[in-house]
Design a protein around this motif. Structure first.
Motif, PDB file in Angstrom:
ATOM      1  N   SER A  99       4.784 -18.031  -1.939  1.00 19.25           N
ATOM      2  CA  SER A  99       5.480 -16.768  -1.665  1.00 19.25           C
ATOM      3  C   SER A  99       4.534 -15.582  -1.722  1.00 19.25           C
ATOM      4  CB  SER A  99       6.654 -16.583  -2.623  1.00 19.25           C
ATOM      5  OG  SER A  99       6.208 -16.612  -3.954  1.00 19.25           O
ATOM      6  N   ILE A 100       3.545 -15.649  -2.581  1.00 12.54           N
ATOM      7  CA  ILE A 100       2.550 -14.571  -2.620  1.00 12.54           C
ATOM      8  C   ILE A 100       1.734 -14.563  -1.326  1.00 12.54           C
ATOM      9  CG2 ILE A 100       0.422 -13.800  -3.755  1.00 12.54           C
ATOM     10  CD1 ILE A 100       1.690 -14.676  -6.406  1.00 12.54           C
ATOM     11  N   ILE A 101       1.348 -15.732  -0.850  1.00  9.52           N
ATOM     12  CA  ILE A 101       0.586 -15.810   0.401  1.00  9.52           C
ATOM     13  C   ILE A 101       1.418 -15.283   1.566  1.00  9.52           C
ATOM     14  CG2 ILE A 101      -0.397 -17.423   2.085  1.00  9.52           C
ATOM     15  CD1 ILE A 101      -1.335 -19.106  -0.327  1.00  9.52           C
ATOM     16  N   ILE A 102       2.698 -15.652   1.607  1.00 12.50           N
ATOM     17  CA  ILE A 102       3.560 -15.168   2.686  1.00 12.50           C
ATOM     18  C   ILE A 102       3.734 -13.657   2.605  1.00 12.50           C
ATOM     19  CG2 ILE A 102       5.948 -15.211   3.523  1.00 12.50           C
ATOM     20  CD1 ILE A 102       5.892 -18.209   3.073  1.00 12.50           C
ATOM     21  N   MET A 103       3.853 -13.132   1.395  1.00 11.59           N
ATOM     22  CA  MET A 103       3.984 -11.676   1.247  1.00 11.59           C
ATOM     23  C   MET A 103       2.707 -10.961   1.708  1.00 11.59           C
ATOM     24  SD  MET A 103       6.092 -11.217  -2.298  1.00 11.59           S
ATOM     25  CE  MET A 103       5.823  -9.470  -2.352  1.00 11.59           C
ATOM     26  N   LEU A 104       1.558 -11.566   1.463  1.00  4.94           N
ATOM     27  CA  LEU A 104       0.299 -10.955   1.904  1.00  4.94           C
ATOM     28  C   LEU A 104       0.173 -10.950   3.423  1.00  4.94           C
ATOM     29  CD1 LEU A 104      -2.220 -12.363  -0.712  1.00  4.94           C
ATOM     30  CD2 LEU A 104      -1.437 -10.004  -0.485  1.00  4.94           C
ATOM     31  N   GLU A 105       0.732 -11.986   4.075  1.00  3.00           N
ATOM     32  CA  GLU A 105       0.647 -12.093   5.528  1.00  3.00           C
ATOM     33  C   GLU A 105       1.734 -11.307   6.254  1.00  3.00           C
ATOM     34  OE1 GLU A 105      -1.775 -13.686   7.272  1.00  3.00           O
ATOM     35  OE2 GLU A 105      -2.760 -14.070   5.350  1.00  3.00           O
ATOM     36  N   ALA A 106       2.766 -10.867   5.530  1.00  2.00           N
ATOM     37  CA  ALA A 106       3.882 -10.161   6.165  1.00  2.00           C
ATOM     38  C   ALA A 106       3.471  -8.757   6.564  1.00  2.00           C
ATOM     39  CB  ALA A 106       5.076 -10.113   5.216  1.00  2.00           C
ATOM     40  N   ASP A 107       4.127  -8.253   7.591  1.00  2.00           N
ATOM     41  CA  ASP A 107       3.924  -6.881   8.034  1.00  2.00           C
ATOM     42  C   ASP A 107       4.437  -5.933   6.954  1.00  2.00           C
ATOM     43  OD1 ASP A 107       3.378  -4.705   9.660  1.00  2.00           O
ATOM     44  OD2 ASP A 107       5.332  -4.800  10.658  1.00  2.00           O
ATOM     45  N   PRO A 108       3.660  -4.912   6.564  1.00  2.00           N
ATOM     46  CA  PRO A 108       4.101  -4.008   5.492  1.00  2.00           C
ATOM     47  C   PRO A 108       5.409  -3.267   5.792  1.00  2.00           C
ATOM     48  CG  PRO A 108       1.771  -3.696   5.941  1.00  2.00           C
ATOM     49  CD  PRO A 108       2.296  -4.619   6.992  1.00  2.00           C
ATOM     50  N   THR A 109       5.802  -3.180   7.053  1.00  2.00           N
ATOM     51  CA  THR A 109       7.056  -2.504   7.386  1.00  2.00           C
ATOM     52  C   THR A 109       8.239  -3.471   7.450  1.00  2.00           C
ATOM     53  OG1 THR A 109       6.619  -2.744   9.753  1.00  2.00           O
ATOM     54  CG2 THR A 109       5.846  -0.719   8.678  1.00  2.00           C
ATOM     55  N   ASN A 110       7.983  -4.770   7.297  1.00  2.00           N
ATOM     56  CA  ASN A 110       9.050  -5.762   7.334  1.00  2.00           C
ATOM     57  C   ASN A 110       9.612  -5.923   5.917  1.00  2.00           C
ATOM     58  OD1 ASN A 110      10.763  -7.876   7.789  1.00  2.00           O
ATOM     59  ND2 ASN A 110       9.232  -9.210   8.725  1.00  2.00           N
ATOM     60  N   TYR A 111      10.574  -5.087   5.590  1.00  2.00           N
ATOM     61  CA  TYR A 111      11.115  -5.067   4.233  1.00  2.00           C
ATOM     62  C   TYR A 111      11.926  -6.321   3.914  1.00  2.00           C
ATOM     63  CZ  TYR A 111       9.634  -0.222   4.365  1.00  2.00           C
ATOM     64  OH  TYR A 111       8.886   0.904   4.474  1.00  2.00           O
ATOM     65  N   PHE A 112      12.510  -6.937   4.927  1.00  2.00           N
ATOM     66  CA  PHE A 112      13.272  -8.169   4.708  1.00  2.00           C
ATOM     67  C   PHE A 112      12.355  -9.289   4.221  1.00  2.00           C
ATOM     68  CE2 PHE A 112      15.231 -12.138   6.291  1.00  2.00           C
ATOM     69  CZ  PHE A 112      16.393 -12.091   5.541  1.00  2.00           C
ATOM     70  N   ALA A 113      11.219  -9.478   4.889  1.00  2.00           N
ATOM     71  CA  ALA A 113      10.272 -10.529   4.498  1.00  2.00           C
ATOM     72  C   ALA A 113       9.671 -10.231   3.129  1.00  2.00           C
ATOM     73  CB  ALA A 113       9.165 -10.665   5.542  1.00  2.00           C
ATOM     74  N   LEU A 114       9.374  -8.978   2.870  1.00  2.00           N
ATOM     75  CA  LEU A 114       8.813  -8.613   1.570  1.00  2.00           C
ATOM     76  C   LEU A 114       9.851  -8.809   0.457  1.00  2.00           C
ATOM     77  CD1 LEU A 114       6.778  -5.433   2.549  1.00  2.00           C
ATOM     78  CD2 LEU A 114       5.904  -7.707   2.038  1.00  2.00           C
ATOM     79  N   GLY A 115      11.088  -8.482   0.746  1.00  2.00           N
ATOM     80  CA  GLY A 115      12.149  -8.673  -0.245  1.00  2.00           C
ATOM     81  C   GLY A 115      12.378 -10.136  -0.558  1.00  2.00           C
TER      82      GLY A 115
END
Length: 103
Positions: free
Chosen positions: A55-71
């Motif tokens: 989940s940390i790796i996925i959060m690092l790869e997510a777009d910073p404006t994609n709040y759904f993926a970050l959440g």
């Protein structure tokens, strides 16, 4: 319907492997004595630290404006951490039961 059948035909080895794994897992778990069930489950919970890393790796790869993926990534980190900590707490409680009491 043809697409579904072709999907099953193309991936029949993987589907067979999953079915065999399910039956093997049920057989292994059903033969575990009740005394060992809690320590094995707490150890399995501790292994779930892989969920935290993923989940940390996925959060690092997510777009910073994609709040759904970050959440969702944050929720996965929190729940994975709770699972790992809970596994260690249960293991610690089980080990305390086997210690000799001091007089």
């Amino acid at each position: 319907m043809d697409n579904l059948l072709s999907l099953f035909y193309e991936n029949r080895e993987f589907i067979f492997l999953i079915i065999v794994s399910i039956f093997l897992g049920i057989e292994v778990i059903s033969n575990v004595p009740a005394v060992l069930h809690t320590p094995l489950m707490s150890g399995a919970n501790a292994i779930h630290g892989v969920v935290i890393i993923g989940s940390i790796i996925i959060m690092l790869e997510a777009d910073p404006t994609n709040y759904f993926a970050l959440g969702l990534g944050f929720l996965a980190v929190v729940l994975g951490t709770l699972n790992v900590v809970g596994g260690f707490v249960v293991t610690n409680r089980m080990l305390e039961m086997f210690k000799k009491k001091e007089k």
